[in-house]
Design a protein around this motif. Sequence first.
Motif, PDB file in Angstrom:
ATOM      1  N   GLY A 141      18.092 -51.902 -14.531  1.00  0.00           N
ATOM      2  CA  GLY A 141      17.375 -50.761 -13.980  1.00  0.00           C
ATOM      3  C   GLY A 141      17.392 -49.549 -14.895  1.00  0.00           C
ATOM      4  N   LEU A 142      17.957 -49.690 -16.075  1.00  0.00           N
ATOM      5  CA  LEU A 142      18.014 -48.580 -17.013  1.00  0.00           C
ATOM      6  C   LEU A 142      16.700 -48.463 -17.766  1.00  0.00           C
ATOM      7  CD1 LEU A 142      21.588 -49.185 -18.479  1.00  0.00           C
ATOM      8  CD2 LEU A 142      20.940 -47.573 -16.681  1.00  0.00           C
ATOM      9  N   SER A 143      16.442 -47.280 -18.300  1.00  0.00           N
ATOM     10  CA  SER A 143      15.237 -47.060 -19.087  1.00  0.00           C
ATOM     11  C   SER A 143      15.361 -47.764 -20.426  1.00  0.00           C
ATOM     12  CB  SER A 143      15.004 -45.558 -19.293  1.00  0.00           C
ATOM     13  OG  SER A 143      16.090 -44.995 -20.006  1.00  0.00           O
ATOM     14  N   GLY A 144      14.245 -47.905 -21.101  1.00  0.00           N
ATOM     15  CA  GLY A 144      14.262 -48.494 -22.429  1.00  0.00           C
ATOM     16  C   GLY A 144      14.014 -49.983 -22.464  1.00  0.00           C
ATOM     17  N   ASP A 174      10.088 -56.167 -23.362  1.00  0.00           N
ATOM     18  CA  ASP A 174      10.122 -57.627 -23.308  1.00  0.00           C
ATOM     19  C   ASP A 174      10.245 -58.240 -24.698  1.00  0.00           C
ATOM     20  OD1 ASP A 174       7.528 -56.994 -24.112  1.00  0.00           O
ATOM     21  OD2 ASP A 174       6.625 -58.677 -23.048  1.00  0.00           O
ATOM     22  N   TYR A 175      10.173 -57.429 -25.748  1.00  0.00           N
ATOM     23  CA  TYR A 175      10.495 -57.921 -27.094  1.00  0.00           C
ATOM     24  C   TYR A 175      12.007 -58.095 -27.249  1.00  0.00           C
ATOM     25  CZ  TYR A 175       5.875 -57.461 -29.278  1.00  0.00           C
ATOM     26  OH  TYR A 175       4.565 -57.633 -29.629  1.00  0.00           O
ATOM     27  N   TYR A 176      12.755 -57.163 -26.685  1.00  0.00           N
ATOM     28  CA  TYR A 176      14.216 -57.174 -26.809  1.00  0.00           C
ATOM     29  C   TYR A 176      14.851 -56.890 -25.446  1.00  0.00           C
ATOM     30  CZ  TYR A 176      13.142 -56.755 -31.800  1.00  0.00           C
ATOM     31  OH  TYR A 176      12.646 -56.966 -33.077  1.00  0.00           O
ATOM     32  N   PRO A 177      14.827 -57.861 -24.525  1.00  0.00           N
ATOM     33  CA  PRO A 177      15.404 -57.643 -23.185  1.00  0.00           C
ATOM     34  C   PRO A 177      16.925 -57.794 -23.204  1.00  0.00           C
ATOM     35  CG  PRO A 177      14.486 -59.850 -23.318  1.00  0.00           C
ATOM     36  CD  PRO A 177      14.186 -59.186 -24.637  1.00  0.00           C
ATOM     37  N   ALA A 224      24.983 -46.631 -27.865  1.00  0.00           N
ATOM     38  CA  ALA A 224      23.618 -46.974 -27.485  1.00  0.00           C
ATOM     39  C   ALA A 224      23.466 -48.383 -26.923  1.00  0.00           C
ATOM     40  CB  ALA A 224      22.685 -46.793 -28.684  1.00  0.00           C
ATOM     41  N   GLY A 225      24.341 -49.316 -27.334  1.00  0.00           N
ATOM     42  CA  GLY A 225      24.236 -50.698 -26.872  1.00  0.00           C
ATOM     43  C   GLY A 225      25.231 -51.082 -25.805  1.00  0.00           C
TER      44      GLY A 225
END
Length: 305
Positions: A136-139, A142-145, A212-213
Amino acid sequence: MKETGMAAALDLDTLLATHAGHVALVIGNGINRHGGAASNSWEALLMKIAARCGIPLPKVPQGTQYTEFYDVLGLRSAGATSDLAAEFCELMAGWQVLDHHRTVVGWASRHAVPVLTTNFEEVLSEAAGARFLGTGLSGFTDYYPWQCRFAHDLHLDPCAGFGIWHINGMARYKRSVRLGLSDYVGSAHRAREMFHRGGSQLFRAKDPARWAGARTWLHLFFNKPLLFLGLALEENEVFLRWLLIERARYFRKFPRRRQPAWYVYKPEAGNLNEAGKLFFLQGVDVTCLAIRDHDAIWASAGWTS
């Protein structure tokens, strides 16, 4: 090559018993090829796609990696490379859940162990009865789910419980599937941005839970002991091997955050590249553990604990 670290004192049963609840599994396509399913081969799928592209070959030519071969197919195909990814995933649609899939993910679920997989299909999540969950987070892309996983419960901290995370993309998001060398370079570029650039980069994070990750599978890679199973980890695994280099560099910068890793493999007679692979893995602080055959992995008594 002589094995190092704890490998000489460990077998897989002992390792599973000792690290249940702490380790993260990293599982490759070896789990799909075991137990009478040897035809579940990525090379076999590539050959089917190659024939459609007008390149009828019995196998990937020696001196060409799978990733490079896939990129050549993309150049030769009349359609977009994403169409090749869709075709690749469709060819996997018939792959079945087997008993050893249930055994392994059952152990992981019982012990709240996260699972990272390089596979695209959903055999492991089906075996676990897990459902698809995002954060449910932003960002999201579908290229990098990378924030998404299959699990029974949603934990914002990836390390907090069981989940199945797809390193190289998932079949339900065809654009996420990383098969070519160009794809791997793109993944490495995206990860590098999180590691070394911006105000929340991993390599400058005073708090290892705030970068960030921190809500992606990358957090597991740098914060859990890793047990690699069913992976060749050869030269074509460009992204994973680069991540192992970055992991080793990270632990040299933050030695108190250091986590162990083990690579379980069956020695192959006549494999001229094996010594070099083990040299690399030991150089990035991965303990190499030889086993007699693949039953010693997927039929290990340790999974029943």
